[in-house]
Design a protein around this motif. Structure first.
Motif, PDB file in Angstrom:
ATOM      1  N   VAL A 387       0.835  -1.203   0.000  1.00 49.47           N
ATOM      2  CA  VAL A 387       0.000   0.000   0.000  1.00 49.47           C
ATOM      3  C   VAL A 387       0.868   1.250   0.000  1.00 49.47           C
ATOM      4  O   VAL A 387       0.627   2.201  -0.752  1.00 49.47           O
ATOM      5  CB  VAL A 387      -0.949  -0.012   1.216  1.00 49.47           C
ATOM      6  CG1 VAL A 387      -1.701   1.312   1.330  1.00 49.47           C
ATOM      7  CG2 VAL A 387      -1.932  -1.162   1.096  1.00 49.47           C
ATOM      8  N   TYR A 390       2.306   2.736  -3.201  1.00 49.50           N
ATOM      9  CA  TYR A 390       1.421   3.579  -4.020  1.00 49.50           C
ATOM     10  C   TYR A 390       1.198   4.930  -3.366  1.00 49.50           C
ATOM     11  O   TYR A 390       1.180   5.967  -4.030  1.00 49.50           O
ATOM     12  CB  TYR A 390       0.084   2.862  -4.224  1.00 49.50           C
ATOM     13  CG  TYR A 390      -0.917   3.635  -5.056  1.00 49.50           C
ATOM     14  CD1 TYR A 390      -0.791   3.696  -6.429  1.00 49.50           C
ATOM     15  CD2 TYR A 390      -1.981   4.301  -4.456  1.00 49.50           C
ATOM     16  CE1 TYR A 390      -1.701   4.397  -7.200  1.00 49.50           C
ATOM     17  CE2 TYR A 390      -2.898   5.006  -5.217  1.00 49.50           C
ATOM     18  CZ  TYR A 390      -2.755   5.048  -6.595  1.00 49.50           C
ATOM     19  OH  TYR A 390      -3.652   5.755  -7.355  1.00 49.50           O
ATOM     20  N   ARG A 825      -2.253  -3.869  -9.624  1.00 46.59           N
ATOM     21  CA  ARG A 825      -2.933  -2.777 -10.327  1.00 46.59           C
ATOM     22  C   ARG A 825      -4.411  -2.686  -9.913  1.00 46.59           C
ATOM     23  O   ARG A 825      -4.951  -1.590  -9.723  1.00 46.59           O
ATOM     24  CB  ARG A 825      -2.826  -2.995 -11.831  1.00 46.59           C
ATOM     25  CG  ARG A 825      -3.494  -1.877 -12.639  1.00 46.59           C
ATOM     26  CD  ARG A 825      -4.687  -2.369 -13.404  1.00 46.59           C
ATOM     27  NE  ARG A 825      -5.637  -1.339 -13.739  1.00 46.59           N
ATOM     28  CZ  ARG A 825      -5.515  -0.432 -14.697  1.00 46.59           C
ATOM     29  NH1 ARG A 825      -4.457  -0.378 -15.450  1.00 46.59           N
ATOM     30  NH2 ARG A 825      -6.477   0.444 -14.908  1.00 46.59           N
ATOM     31  N   TRP A 828      -4.422  -0.974  -6.519  1.00 50.11           N
ATOM     32  CA  TRP A 828      -3.988   0.418  -6.534  1.00 50.11           C
ATOM     33  C   TRP A 828      -4.988   1.332  -7.254  1.00 50.11           C
ATOM     34  O   TRP A 828      -5.278   2.426  -6.787  1.00 50.11           O
ATOM     35  CB  TRP A 828      -2.627   0.525  -7.198  1.00 50.11           C
ATOM     36  CG  TRP A 828      -1.499   0.142  -6.302  1.00 50.11           C
ATOM     37  CD1 TRP A 828      -1.575  -0.177  -4.985  1.00 50.11           C
ATOM     38  CD2 TRP A 828      -0.121   0.043  -6.658  1.00 50.11           C
ATOM     39  NE1 TRP A 828      -0.330  -0.475  -4.491  1.00 50.11           N
ATOM     40  CE2 TRP A 828       0.584  -0.348  -5.489  1.00 50.11           C
ATOM     41  CE3 TRP A 828       0.591   0.231  -7.840  1.00 50.11           C
ATOM     42  CZ2 TRP A 828       1.963  -0.533  -5.489  1.00 50.11           C
ATOM     43  CZ3 TRP A 828       1.968   0.056  -7.824  1.00 50.11           C
ATOM     44  CH2 TRP A 828       2.648  -0.328  -6.671  1.00 50.11           C
ATOM     45  N   GLN A 832      -8.493   1.192  -4.626  1.00 51.89           N
ATOM     46  CA  GLN A 832      -8.094   2.268  -3.720  1.00 51.89           C
ATOM     47  C   GLN A 832      -8.539   3.643  -4.198  1.00 51.89           C
ATOM     48  O   GLN A 832      -8.694   4.548  -3.377  1.00 51.89           O
ATOM     49  CB  GLN A 832      -6.574   2.243  -3.515  1.00 51.89           C
ATOM     50  CG  GLN A 832      -6.098   1.038  -2.733  1.00 51.89           C
ATOM     51  CD  GLN A 832      -4.601   1.000  -2.515  1.00 51.89           C
ATOM     52  OE1 GLN A 832      -4.063   0.020  -2.014  1.00 51.89           O
ATOM     53  NE2 GLN A 832      -3.904   2.035  -2.907  1.00 51.89           N
TER      54      GLN A 832
END
Length: 862
Positions: A387, A390, A825, A828, A832
């Motif tokens: 996490v 990113y 991906r 992210w 998210q």
């Protein structure tokens, strides 16, 4: 779970202590790793800070350590490996630093002197040894003898070897009578061709060179290594050529030695005696140097750590405020639950330092955004790092890592679903976990293996989930096995001779029925299954992301945003692709045949994609067979027909979808513009009122509270003025961009989850191809040679090795990396971006062990 779901509560504290206690206090905090100091001396440069000279001292000690390290490498003495902080206290005091300075200076000075003496003695010994070989060649020439090792003519390099050739007796007689001059010395063998060419040109060919190879390697001063050399004697006619030949020797690194004209035997004896004395002195000097270096190697790691600790402590001390004479003020962020620990360590360090004045800590009110801090362990740290790669979670917002612990390996397994490959992956991850203590050093030395080692729990989880999804898909190395009972299909030949499967009515216990393996429509079945499950997983995860955004809004008190953003966003997703997922599940749960004649119900078997297309484009009619509702004999049902429940539901959902767009677009910028304008006016009035009260001396508020309130109003007013400068049109444009991005993202993000379907099919097809083209091809081949190889076992061993290499190299390395990146991906971007701001900053406490590990890592890289 609270500490990982949301950031720990952080407090800004101010520490006031006596200067004598500052060093021990900072060192004590460094062992805890619970405080992140703020730089209160940011207006000063590095040379103006309080402990700039102490930093220079540490830099000088590090320089000496690098010198010691170079000497250890040159002497091939291994450093003692000392585990971190084993048998020593990592935090040192000022007295330790002074003691190290004295010890380092003495050892460096002695080593420099010993090395200088060794260099001089080695050079002197080398010259003496060279002279002995010069004397030997001279005896061969001037004693009228013939040296067997003399090579005679030497090629000058110009293709000619027609030098003047004479016997040694003639040369010796000519040299004694003064008719010929000569120069003797020692030259590196690699320089001989160049040497001959140059002196040939200088003397215009009037020279006679003689060379004799030295049987052992000698020390070379320029390169500092042992090289092969040869003795040379050059006879020449013109005496003025002597100086030019000497210059040529100097330029080529040749050493010139004078051959003793008288009493050669005595000179040789004196040389041998001198060489023996030099050897004894060199051995004694080397023993002393090795003793020093052995002592250095024993304490090298502990010294290096002490200096690193001291330098880190002084860097932290340089961040503090020293404006009050005799006192030190520090500020830093501390997890609120560790405040008592910090207070205890503050008092303990004061007592250990002998300071007379009590140190105290005070919590400060601030508008600064605290750093984000999650307490992680070996298992959760790798998910948190995914996490953080990113974006660092904003302070107190929901942490995506909590959900990634399950969702990340699961989405990976959906793409990688093969329980055979999953077992291998899980065993590899489990092996790294079990032997992590033995593999830790290897992980520190290798960056590639270090990443695998750090993600060992992710690998293990991905393997376990791959076993589960592989059992669901009934896929193991490209095969299907009936390990959960008998198939639900029976096969028979129809009129055309085809082998057709008929459903017996008993569903296969778990996963996909193995009867589908090898069928002609297998790919169509798996396509439909995996594509629809991918959409369902995508909508579920995106819905979770939107729900978490709503949770954040409620937590931070943004109730208006909850109404005008969270609710319409959730309705936009659920009234479109959420409805599509409901259709898929309902279609799966209903039987679309009646008896053996397979008569359709509800107008036929429905197709989901055409139904969703009509949902947006032909919302007045339902031209596709219905998924639910009252049965109809017509495929086209008018919108006014009261029995068409599905059509009416779709129209309601489409209306909600259309209404949600303006709700998402318009209210928020209007509210923000009106609220901030009104808020700025109220803040300005409060600011003026507080200033008047302060001037008149009215009110019951104490001075400290007044200062804090006025500062808060100043910040709020300034913030309001900055927002006021932003026109309403700009806010509207930003919200319009957000609305368009979200509405289009509902489609594009859902489509992005189809990569779960694509990669899963690709993995399964590659597994099947590798099996069919290797082991299956050998076993089913009717060729005599193939049958012999298969029956003898030789072919099976070879073909199994080929299959295994392909499985490991392509499916377990390349395919797993591909699935990992795609799962990354999806988390992210698709997950998210629904709720994750990712604009926080990590809590980076002053931690001595972390500083030392970073220094050791940097040293390994160097």
């Amino acid at each position: 779970m609270g500490s990982i779901l949301r950031s720990e509560d952080m407090s800004l504290v101010q520490l006031t202590m006596q200067r004598e206690a500052a060093h021990d206090t900072v060192a004590s905090f460094g062992n805890l790793g619970l405080i992140q100091f703020k730089d209160l001396s940011a207006d000063l440069n590095a040379f103006q800070r309080q402990y700039a000279n102490d930093i220079k001292r540490c830099d000088e000690l590090e320089r000496i350590l690098r010198y010691f390290e170079k000497q250890l490498k040159d002497s091939e003495i291994k450093r003692a490996v000392v585990p971190l902080f084993e048998g020593e206290e990592p935090a040192t005091n000022t007295g330790d630093l002074f003691a190290l300075e004295t010890e380092f200076e003495e050892k460096e000075k002695e080593l420099l002197q010993l090395n200088s003496n060794l260099e001089q003695m080695t050079l002197e010994k080398n010259k003496s040894e060279e002279l002995t070989y010069v004397i030997k060649q001279g005896e061969a020439i001037f004693s009228n003898g013939q040296d067997e090792e003399l090579p005679g003519n030497v090629d000058s390099g110009n293709g000619s070897s027609d030098y003047l050739v004479d016997d040694n007796s003639s040369l010796a007689n000519s040299a004694r009578s003064g008719g010929l001059g000569y120069v003797t010395g020692v030259i590196p063998q690699s320089k001989i061709p160049t040497f001959v060419l140059l002196i040939y040109r200088v003397t215009r060919g009037n020279m006679i060179p003689r060379f004799s190879e030295i049987p052992e390697k000698l020390f070379d001063q320029k390169s500092g290594t042992l090289i092969e050399k040869s003795v040379f004697t050059v006879f020449f006619g013109a005496q003025r050529a002597r100086e030019m030949i000497k210059k040529i020797c100097e330029s080529l690194g040749a050493n010139i030695h004078e051959y003793p004209s008288q009493d050669v035997i005595s000179a040789q004896r004196r040389l041998n005696q001198k060489i023996n004395e030099l050897e004894q002195t060199i051995n004694t000097t080397e023993l002393r140097r090795n003793d020093i270096l052995t002592e250095v190697s024993t304490h090298f790691e502990s010294w290096k750590r002490k200096i690193a600790v001291e330098k880190a402590v002084y860097n932290a001390l340089n961040m503090m405020d020293y404006k009050i004479p005799g006192s030190v003020i520090a500020e830093g962020w501390v997890p609120s639950k560790h405040l008592e620990t910090i207070r205890y360590k503050l008092s303990e360090a004061r007592l250990s330092s002998g300071a007379q004045i009590e140190s105290y800590m005070e919590e400060l009110r601030t508008d600064e955004v605290p750093p984000t801090f999650f307490e992680t362990n070996k298992f959760t740290a790798c998910f948190q790092d995914i996490v953080n790669a990113y974006g660092v979670p904003r302070y107190k917002e929901v942490n995506p890592a909590v959900f990634a612990i399950i969702s990340f390996p699961f989405l990976f397994a959906v793409m990688f679903g093969d329980w055979g490959h999953g077992i291998i992956l899980a065993l590899f991850g489990l092996s790294v976990i079990v032997f992590e203590n033995k593999l830790y050093k290897m992980a520190e030395e290798s960056e590639m293996f270090g990443m695998i080692f750090h993600g060992r729990y992710i690998l293990f989880m991905m393997g376990l989930f791959s076993i589960f999804t592989g059992l669901i898909y009934n896929d193991v190395f490209g095969l299907s096995l009936g390990i959960f009972g008998q198939s639900g299909y029976t096969f028979h030949h129809d009129a055309s001779g085809r082998n057709v499967g008929t459903f017996s009515g008993d569903t296969y216990v778990f996963g996909v029925d193995p009867a589908w393996y090898g069928t002609s429509n297998k790919l169509l079945f798996y396509n439909s299954l995996k594509m629809k499950t991918s959409v369902i997983f995508g909508v579920v995860q995106m819905s979770l992301g939107i729900i978490l955004a709503g949770v954040n809004m409620i937590y931070f008190g943004h109730y208006f945003d909850f109404v005008v953003e969270f609710i319409p966003e959730l309705l936009l997703l659920w009234c479109s692709f959420g409805y599509m997922c409901v259709l898929i599940v309902v279609k799966w749960c209903r039987s679309w045949t009646e008896g053996v004649n397979r008569s359709p119900i509800l107008g036929g078997v429905p197709a989901i994609l055409p139904t969703m297309t009509d949902f947006f484009l032909r919302f007045t009619t339902l031209e596709q067979p219905r998924v639910f509702g009252t049965p109809s004999n017509s495929h086209v049902v008018p919108a006014v027909e009261g029995t068409n429940e599905q059509l009416r539901l779709q129209q309601v959902l489409l209306a909600i979808f259309a209404i949600s767009i303006p709700v998402l677009l318009i209210p928020k910028p209007v509210y923000d513009h009106y609220f901030h304008k009104k808020h700025h006016h109220v803040d300005h009035s409060q600011h003026t009122h507080l200033q008047d009260d302060d001037i008149m001396g009215t009110g019951d508020v104490n001075h400290a509270d007044t200062i804090v309130s006025v500062n808060d109003v100043h910040k709020a007013t300034n913030h309001g003025e900055q927002v006021e400068e932003s026109p309403f049109s700009e806010k509207m444009i930003k919200q319009l961009i957000h609305t368009i991005e979200f509405v289009l993202g509902v489609v594009s993000n859902t489509a992005s989850y189809l990569r779960l379907w694509a990669l899963s099919l690709a993995h399964a097809q590659l597994s099947e191809v590798f099996w069919d083209m290797t082991i299956k091809l050998l076993l089913t081949n009717e060729n005599a040679i193939a049958e012999f190889l298969a029956k003898s076992g030789i072919g099976l061993v070879v073909i199994w090795a080929v299959w295994f290499v392909l499985t490991i190299g392509v499916l377990l390395l390349m395919e797993s990396l591909s699935a990992f990146l795609h799962a990354l991906r999806l988390h992210w971007v698709e997950f998210q971006n629904k709720f994750f701001a990712g604009d926080g900053h990590l809590f980076q406490p002053f931690h001595i062990s972390s500083i030392i590990k970073a220094a050791e890592k940097e040293n390994r890289e160097d």
